[in-house]
Design an enzyme around this catalytic site. Structure first.
Site, PDB file in Angstrom:
ATOM      1  N   HIS A  64     -12.682  -0.174 -92.042  1.00 28.73           N
ATOM      2  CA  HIS A  64     -13.359   1.118 -92.180  1.00 28.73           C
ATOM      3  C   HIS A  64     -12.512   2.122 -92.961  1.00 28.73           C
ATOM      4  O   HIS A  64     -13.029   3.129 -93.425  1.00 28.73           O
ATOM      5  CB  HIS A  64     -13.863   1.662 -90.832  1.00 28.73           C
ATOM      6  CG  HIS A  64     -12.830   2.234 -89.916  1.00 28.73           C
ATOM      7  ND1 HIS A  64     -12.244   1.532 -88.894  1.00 28.73           N
ATOM      8  CD2 HIS A  64     -12.312   3.483 -89.843  1.00 28.73           C
ATOM      9  CE1 HIS A  64     -11.414   2.311 -88.240  1.00 28.73           C
ATOM     10  NE2 HIS A  64     -11.428   3.499 -88.791  1.00 28.73           N
ATOM     11  N   SER A 117      -6.267   5.146 -87.443  1.00 31.29           N
ATOM     12  CA  SER A 117      -6.957   3.935 -87.888  1.00 31.29           C
ATOM     13  C   SER A 117      -6.119   3.183 -88.904  1.00 31.29           C
ATOM     14  O   SER A 117      -5.655   3.774 -89.882  1.00 31.29           O
ATOM     15  CB  SER A 117      -8.287   4.296 -88.531  1.00 31.29           C
ATOM     16  OG  SER A 117      -9.210   4.590 -87.536  1.00 31.29           O
ATOM     17  N   ASP A 154     -11.851  -5.611 -88.008  1.00 34.87           N
ATOM     18  CA  ASP A 154     -11.747  -4.356 -88.754  1.00 34.87           C
ATOM     19  C   ASP A 154     -10.462  -4.279 -89.597  1.00 34.87           C
ATOM     20  O   ASP A 154      -9.548  -3.524 -89.279  1.00 34.87           O
ATOM     21  CB  ASP A 154     -11.831  -3.178 -87.767  1.00 34.87           C
ATOM     22  CG  ASP A 154     -12.171  -1.883 -88.459  1.00 34.87           C
ATOM     23  OD1 ASP A 154     -12.047  -1.807 -89.699  1.00 34.87           O
ATOM     24  OD2 ASP A 154     -12.555  -0.920 -87.758  1.00 34.87           O
TER      25      ASP A 154
HETATM   26  N1  ARG Z   1     -14.469   4.596 -84.431  1.00 31.79           N
HETATM   27  C1  ARG Z   1     -13.567   4.176 -85.469  1.00 31.79           C
HETATM   28  C2  ARG Z   1     -12.556   5.242 -85.763  1.00 31.79           C
HETATM   29  O1  ARG Z   1     -12.862   6.403 -85.771  1.00 31.79           O
HETATM   30  C3  ARG Z   1     -14.281   3.884 -86.736  1.00 31.79           C
HETATM   31  C4  ARG Z   1     -15.141   2.711 -86.692  1.00 31.79           C
HETATM   32  C5  ARG Z   1     -16.015   2.606 -87.901  1.00 31.79           C
HETATM   33  N2  ARG Z   1     -17.148   1.792 -87.563  1.00 31.79           N
HETATM   34  C6  ARG Z   1     -18.415   2.235 -87.494  1.00 31.79           C
HETATM   35  N3  ARG Z   1     -19.329   1.447 -87.003  1.00 31.79           N
HETATM   36  N4  ARG Z   1     -18.781   3.431 -87.913  1.00 31.79           N
HETATM   37  O2  ARG Z   1     -11.420   4.950 -86.060  1.00 31.79           O
END
Ligand code: ARG
Length: 718
Positions: A86, A653, A221
């Site tokens: 992501h 992330s 991811d």
């Molecule tokens: N929740 C994750 C973060 O903020 C991002 C994941 C992205 N995936 C998604 N399905 N939007 O680090």
């Protein structure tokens, strides 16, 4: 027998000691003795020098800011970078077309000359950190307290720019403890970053928004990039003959596997927390800000998705912005729910009472909370209108674009040609981004939706009444969707931005009179001016008072808690957090394991689904149990992801998850739903960081991608 009992007792004790998750995002260069001792107690096997050293190579040299808001880590002596899927998403989407759809099909460079240059993407290495509190205070001390918040940003920017001038480095000064401390960070930015590998989206984003922010999680991811430098070791823009970056340190990769309770350490760039937010701020968030934001994003997302599912080109075009909007749409919804469930307002009230008891008789802190309350009370009636403007009206990309044009108007009309030219050049660049990145069919529907929502939800006295009167007179009933749809169609049919010839003519010779007649401009102006002339002043007042009194509150807290391991709120500067791999119980009678596996991918797999499809090749590998050296012996399966007690937040992330020896065991990529209140209050029982197991990454690269060239480049610890 005795021995067994002893083992049992130790295990039990370990459990009682370790029921709490590990709060704290510590500044890497300021890890105190107490914190370090705690790290060692939890299992760390490295010296403080190995964690961070100002002049020798240390772990911090392998950690980068990836793009504008993520973390990445160097994993080979040739500048190979791991980060989240992501985090690479925007670069992957930008490199994709319907013919070469890397988002959908994945991409693996089998040699360096197949890597794809990613324009606009950069990574930054941290060079050094210095305390500049005194120098900043010297500049602010003659200002009235109320002037500080408005001027502080500019002061920090100027000081940073000056410090960086002529050095080739970027210097940025960050505020800590709400303006009570200032640290100067020196970064080296590299702009030649190339895409090396990515799994198909059906692995990298498996589970989509349904599984986002949740455990158990079966998302692969990750994505892989490489950073390049000039032959003589300097940062440079993309050039074919640049060479791979030679890092001062890179992370070895462990495939030894993990156990519940193992030490885990995360380095990275957490973007923002507000752990000393007051009860008044939490109330405003729960009552007004979050629900407004969620409603508006919900509408926009539906309009976008409707077009994305119709056409693969639109899917590629909107994928990245959709994911970004969706990510925090679910976050803010979950945040409110957890703030309420964990009774965070009451927790904050308790903290405030304790502070008041401590501050009694200290004149400096008189009425701090009364003042914070008054600031919130004054702003509250207008808060919704502001969210509906920024997330609603400007949630239409066309209107946001026009608002940008409006912001440049004075410069466009400047008598100095050089000034006007600057504005034109800037607008040309935003035009290109807008045309490439936005989809008019979805935007038209967004505009119709948000105009109606503004009309229905925002206090009638705070609406641009002339605009809505006109709309009613020309298009009809303001209660009817058709009115807004007809109007939006006319806006999109007639705005000169969307007519190539007209817009080129405008950019060649800006005619502001013509601009003022543009229907999209008129919307931006009606709503923007309504806010600017009537409510912006209240917002500034609110922000100023919030800064002034929260700065005081924080100063008092620093004094009150002197000698404890206090850590500053996250602000996208490098932090380290430590904890353990750890299972948890989300609610009565339910226990979540610390790992999840490919078996779970099969359980969730729905062929053809938008979120839960999986590549045929992965399904085959699973059916044949073709796991190679990446299998987890205990699970007799490949571990996809695991959870730890570490304290992280958005911005982390892509962060490396390290074992006790500083070897890479995973990539942090999410937080769990039960602790989504974590930006404001860390929950010691429930907070978990969701991490991709690096063995799953390697399995996908090797078995699915066949990119053994990349596996061979790593230092695997077996
Ligand atoms: N929740 C994750 C973060 O903020 C991002 C994941 C992205 N995936 C998604 N399905 N939007 O680090």
């Amino acid at each position: 027998m005795k021995k067994i009992l002893l083992i049992l007792m130790v295990a039990l004790m370990a459990n009682t000691i370790k029921v709490k998750a590990d709060e704290g995002m510590f500044l890497v260069h300021l890890i105190g003795e107490k914190t370090y001792a705690n790290m060692v107690k939890l299992g760390l096997k490295l010296t403080k020098e190995q964690l961070y050293s100002a002049n020798k190579s240390s772990l911090k040299d392998a950690i980068v800011i990836f793009g504008g808001g993520c973390t990445g880590e160097i994993v080979s002596k040739e500048g190979l970078i791991f980060t989240n899927h992501h985090c690479g998403y925007d670069a992957i989407a930008s490199s994709s077309s319907v013919e070469h759809n890397y988002l959908k099909d994945g991409f693996w460079a089998k040699s360096k000359n197949e890597e794809i240059s990613c324009a606009g993407l950069s990574v930054q290495f941290l060079v050094k950190i210095e305390d500049v509190t005194e120098a900043v205070m010297a500049k602010t001390k003659d200002l009235k307290p109320a002037e500080v918040p408005a001027k502080l940003g500019e002061i920090l920017m100027e000081m940073g720019n000056k410090a960086g001038e002529g050095t080739g480095y970027e210097v940025r000064i960050a505020s800590f403890f709400k303006g009570n401390q200032f640290l100067q960070f020196t970064y080296q930015r590299f702009k030649d970053v190339r895409l090396v590998g990515t799994p198909p989206e059906s692995i990298g984003k498996f589970g989509g928004d349904t599984d986002n922010w949740e455990w158990p999680r079966h998302t692969g991811d990750f994505s892989i990039f490489r950073v390049y430098m000039t032959l003589d070791g300097k940062p440079a823009e993309y050039k074919a003959d640049n060479v791979p970056y030679k890092p001062a340190h890179f992370l070895p990769v462990s495939i030894k596997g993990l156990n519940d309770g193992d030490y885990a350490m995360i380095y990275g760039y957490p973007g923002g927390t507000n752990r000393y937010e007051t009860s008044y701020g939490v109330k405003l968030k729960i009552d007004i800000d979050n629900p407004s934001l969620v409603n508006l994003r919900d509408a926009r997302l539906k309009a976008m998705l409707a077009e994305m599912v119709k056409d693969p080109a639109v899917k590629i075009q909107l994928a990245s912005s959709y994911a970004g909007i969706a990510n925090y749409w679910k976050f803010f919804d979950g945040e409110s729910k957890q703030l309420i469930k964990h009774n965070v307002i009451a927790q904050k009230e308790k903290d405030e009472m304790a502070f008041e008891a401590w501050a009694k008789g200290k004149a400096e802190y008189d009425n701090v909370f009364q003042n914070i309350k008054a600031a919130h009370d004054a702003w509250r009636p207008y808060a919704k209108g502001r969210v509906y403007l920024t997330e609603g009206i400007f949630g239409s990309p066309l209107i946001a674009f026009m608002n940008g044009v409006k912001g440049r108007e004075a410069q466009l009309a400047s008598a100095t040609q050089a000034d006007a030219d600057k504005a034109i050049t800037a607008l040309k660049a935003t035009t290109e981004r807008f045309m490439k990145g936005e989809n008019m069919a979805s935007d038209k529907n967004i505009l119709a939706l948000v105009l109606k929502m503004f009309y229905k939800d925002v206090d009638a006295n705070q609406q641009p009444s002339a605009f809505y009167n006109n709309l009613k007179n020309t298009y009809g009933d303001l209660e009817s969707d058709a009115t807004y749809q007809k109007f939006a169609k006319d806006v999109f049919d007639n705005s000169m931005v969307l007519n190539k010839d007209k817009w080129s003519a405008f950019l060649a010779k800006p005619d502001t009179a013509a601009l003022h007649k543009d229907p999209a401009y008129k919307i931006a102006a009606a709503f923007g001016n309504n806010f600017n002339s009537n409510y912006a002043k209240y917002f500034t007042e609110f922000q100023t008072n919030n800064f002034v009194y929260n700065n005081k509150y924080q100063k008092g807290v620093l004094e009150m808690k002197k000698g404890t391991n206090l850590y500053p709120d996250a602000n996208f500067t490098m932090r380290v957090s430590y904890g353990n791999v750890k299972s948890y119980s989300p609610r009565d009678a339910v226990k979540y394991k610390e790992v999840c596996t490919l078996n779970g991918v099969m359980e969730k797999y729905k062929p053809g689904d938008y979120e839960f499809d999986a590549p045929a090749k992965l399904i085959d590998l699973i059916k044949n149990k073709d796991y190679g050296q990446y299998i987890d012996k205990k699970a007799n399966d490949v571990v996809v992801s695991f959870i730890t007690t570490n304290d992280i937040t958005g911005g982390n992330s892509g962060s490396p998850v390290l074992n006790a020896k500083g070897e890479l065991i995973g990539l942090a990529f999410d937080g769990n739903y039960e602790a989504l209140s974590h930006k404001i209050a860390f929950d010691g029982q429930l907070n978990r960081t969701i991490c991709l197991d690096v063995r799953y990454l390697l399995f996908v690269v090797d078995k699915l991608g066949g990119a053994t060239n990349l596996i061979n480049e790593l230092t695997l610890m077996k």
